[in-house]
Scaffold this active site. Structure first.
Site, PDB file in Angstrom:
ATOM      1  CD  GLU A  61       6.198  -2.728  -9.158  1.00 35.99           C
ATOM      2  OE1 GLU A  61       6.616  -4.025  -8.868  1.00 35.99           O
ATOM      3  OE2 GLU A  61       5.736  -2.186  -8.154  1.00 35.99           O
ATOM      4  CD1 TRP A  79      -3.208  -2.422  -9.309  1.00 34.84           C
ATOM      5  CD2 TRP A  79      -3.475  -4.166 -10.782  1.00 34.84           C
ATOM      6  NE1 TRP A  79      -3.602  -1.882 -10.617  1.00 34.84           N
ATOM      7  CE2 TRP A  79      -3.802  -2.829 -11.450  1.00 34.84           C
ATOM      8  CE3 TRP A  79      -3.672  -5.207 -11.487  1.00 34.84           C
ATOM      9  CZ2 TRP A  79      -3.875  -2.779 -12.751  1.00 34.84           C
ATOM     10  CZ3 TRP A  79      -3.917  -5.410 -12.724  1.00 34.84           C
ATOM     11  CH2 TRP A  79      -4.291  -4.218 -13.431  1.00 34.84           C
ATOM     12  CG  ASN A  80       1.550  -2.340  -5.859  1.00 33.76           C
ATOM     13  OD1 ASN A  80       0.837  -1.492  -6.216  1.00 33.76           O
ATOM     14  ND2 ASN A  80       1.569  -2.550  -4.490  1.00 33.76           N
ATOM     15  CB  SER A  81       3.840  -8.027  -8.671  1.00 31.18           C
ATOM     16  OG  SER A  81       4.492  -8.021  -7.540  1.00 31.18           O
ATOM     17  CG  ASP A  91      -4.887   2.032   2.337  1.00 31.21           C
ATOM     18  OD1 ASP A  91      -5.923   1.062   2.528  1.00 31.21           O
ATOM     19  OD2 ASP A  91      -4.068   1.627   1.369  1.00 31.21           O
ATOM     20  CG  HIS A 140      -1.964  -1.055   1.114  1.00 33.25           C
ATOM     21  ND1 HIS A 140      -3.218  -0.652   1.035  1.00 33.25           N
ATOM     22  CD2 HIS A 140      -1.886  -2.522   1.274  1.00 33.25           C
ATOM     23  CE1 HIS A 140      -4.000  -1.845   1.189  1.00 33.25           C
ATOM     24  NE2 HIS A 140      -2.991  -2.885   1.158  1.00 33.25           N
ATOM     25  CB  ALA A 182      -5.669 -10.109  -1.955  1.00 33.22           C
ATOM     26  CD  GLU A 183      -6.292  -7.333  -5.746  1.00 35.31           C
ATOM     27  OE1 GLU A 183      -5.406  -6.854  -6.308  1.00 35.31           O
ATOM     28  OE2 GLU A 183      -6.052  -7.912  -4.602  1.00 35.31           O
ATOM     29  CG  HIS A 196       1.909 -12.165  -5.351  1.00 32.94           C
ATOM     30  ND1 HIS A 196       2.749 -11.717  -5.962  1.00 32.94           N
ATOM     31  CD2 HIS A 196       1.351 -11.167  -4.529  1.00 32.94           C
ATOM     32  CE1 HIS A 196       2.754 -10.555  -5.627  1.00 32.94           C
ATOM     33  NE2 HIS A 196       1.856 -10.229  -4.834  1.00 32.94           N
TER      34      HIS A 196
END
Length: 487
Positions: free
Chosen positions: A382, A377-379, A131, A23, A397-398, A374
């Site tokens: 990127e 979303w960040n990964s 957040d 986050h 998670a999502e 995994h």
């Protein structure tokens, strides 16, 4: 060149990321993006989280940007947590997820309400970018007539699916956990099973988890809108659906990681890397273009020893070069999960990083040909920004939603076949399935096709954040709206 999108450079936006690296990292990048447009930005965090962001903030300040840090004490002891437990990464856990400690961590986060309100009175910001887990922030924003933008670190597809789940509950209308269903009123006929969804969406009785979901939903409806780390060209159908069909305000400003252009900027995102960057880059420089598989499962996934052993056997069997990031440290110079002689047999072919890796730096290197992830979303974003295909391994998670976007919509990924949502430890995957997915993404019949699509998306991502691009324009529009609202 970045431009000042505001008529009044004194516009002040206050950022408050949740205390977890997944986050904090994108929100710090967002704060830098706003600052690059002449906006005064302030990031709120806790004492022990300051070191994770201070270097990058100081560098931004030295570049002339109006960016600051404000510190609020984290009530860990009052909430029943150990002293110094100020980040999700620091929650003690002997094996797997510690639900009791996580509940206490969220309790501590709820205790921020009063000190945060005092901070608002002192700073008098023009906008709060907070957040989603700080649900009380919407009430404070409304009390002081300050727009509150929500950030949850997810994609537009995830936002659309969440709305469908809230309205229609399709997961409760199937006979078994393994029966696929389509999310109503979501473009693209996205299919999932109940087993692949978070338990909070599959329970019928009201409990602490379901009440939390209700609080998030209520806070979302009270907010000024969502700010999303994505770009229009990546998920245009879902951006349009969320804005025009569901009817919510949202701005895409990503990929935010692309604001980090220098090697130092890429290294300073989050914790200090556990590997010397020169050693890592030299190793990559010695490899052929697109020949290395990068394996990393983010900050929260915690595979057990048996699963790590399967990965080791699988990656060795593929014959591919690899960089593998593992969270587990050696104890007494030994790792009982690592197959005997593994590192000797893969010497030269593999580089193991134990701890924190400079992910963006590695993904951007020309030697990397694919990313085993995994699907956080960040990964995911990127990897898209680097123009690479993915081996998808969603855990919780999502992440199963993100896998569908990668494999079914964008067609730039191959799944290892995880069937069940299992927080932190994941659904067990055998070595044969892992080996098959890696070979398919690297040397399979459709490998070149996927690589070509991924490369095109990477180019679109870079254009989106450049002057005149879709995310550049959306951020300008948002800043202009916030500026107009002040007058």
């Amino acid at each position: 060149m970045d431009v000042d999108a505001t008529e009044n450079p004194k516009l002040h936006v206050l950022f408050f990321p949740f205390m977890g690296h997944g986050h904090m990292i994108p929100m710090v990048d967002m704060a830098k993006l706003f600052a690059m447009r002449g906006v005064k930005t302030t990031i709120v965090t806790t004492p022990l989280n300051v070191p994770f962001i201070s270097t990058t903030i100081e560098r931004s300040k030295n570049s002339g940007f109006d960016i600051h840090i404000k510190v609020l004490n984290f009530p860990c002891v009052e909430a029943g947590l150990p002293e110094g437990c100020e980040n999700l990464d620091s929650i003690p856990s002997s094996q797997g997820v510690n639900l009791d400690m996580i509940a206490k961590f969220f309790k501590a986060a709820d205790m921020f309400e009063q000190p945060f309100e005092q901070l608002i009175q002192e700073c008098k910001p023009d906008c709060l970018l907070v957040d989603m887990f700080f649900t009380w922030a919407s009430d404070i924003a409304n009390k002081y007539d300050i727009p509150r933008l929500m950030f949850n670190g997810c994609s537009f597809l995830s936002l659309c699916i969440s709305d469908s789940v809230n309205l229609y509950e399709p997961q409760k209308k199937v006979k078994s956990g393994s029966e696929p269903f389509v999310f109503p009123n979501v473009p693209g006929d996205i299919k999932l099973t109940r087993d692949q969804m978070a338990v909070i969406f599959t329970q019928n009785e009201e409990n602490e988890l379901t009440r939390s979901v209700k609080k998030w939903r209520e806070a979302e409806l009270k907010s000024y809108g969502f700010i999303v780390n994505s770009f229009y060209e990546l998920e245009a159908a879902y951006v349009d659906h969320y804005r025009n069909v569901i009817g919510r305000k949202a701005w895409h400003v990503g990929p935010v990681s692309l604001c980090n252009r220098a090697i130092e900027d890429k290294l300073d995102r989050g914790k200090k890397p556990s590997v010397d960057e020169q050693k890592c880059l030299s190793w990559l420089d010695s490899k052929q273009p697109k020949s290395v598989v990068f394996i990393c499962f983010g900050t929260a996934v915690d595979f057990n020893a048996a699963q790590l052993t399967e990965i080791a056997f699988a990656i060795e069997a593929t014959g591919q070069h690899f960089i593998w990031v593992v969270k587990k440290e050696k104890s007494n110079n030994e790792e009982d999960w690592l197959p005997e002689g593994f590192e000797e047999r893969t010497e030269g072919k593999g580089l193991m990083i134990r701890g924190w890796a400079p992910q963006v730096l590695i993904l951007d290197h020309e030697a990397v040909g694919a990313f085993m992830t995994h699907c956080g979303w960040n990964s995911t974003l990127e990897c898209v920004s680097a123009g690479l295909p993915m081996v998808t391994w969603p855990v919780f998670a999502e992440q199963f939603y993100n896998e569908k976007l990668v494999t079914d919509v964008l067609k730039i990924g191959v799944g290892v076949g995880t069937k069940k949502w299992k927080e932190v430890v994941g659904d067990f995957v055998k070595r044969d399935a892992i080996e098959k997915a890696v070979k398919e993404i690297m040397v399979g019949e459709k490998a070149e096709e996927m690589r070509s699509r991924a490369k095109a998306l990477g180019e679109m991502a870079k254009r989106a954040v450049e002057e005149g691009g879709s995310s550049f324009r959306d951020l300008n529009d948002l800043i202009q709206q916030l500026s107009s609202r002040r007058r």
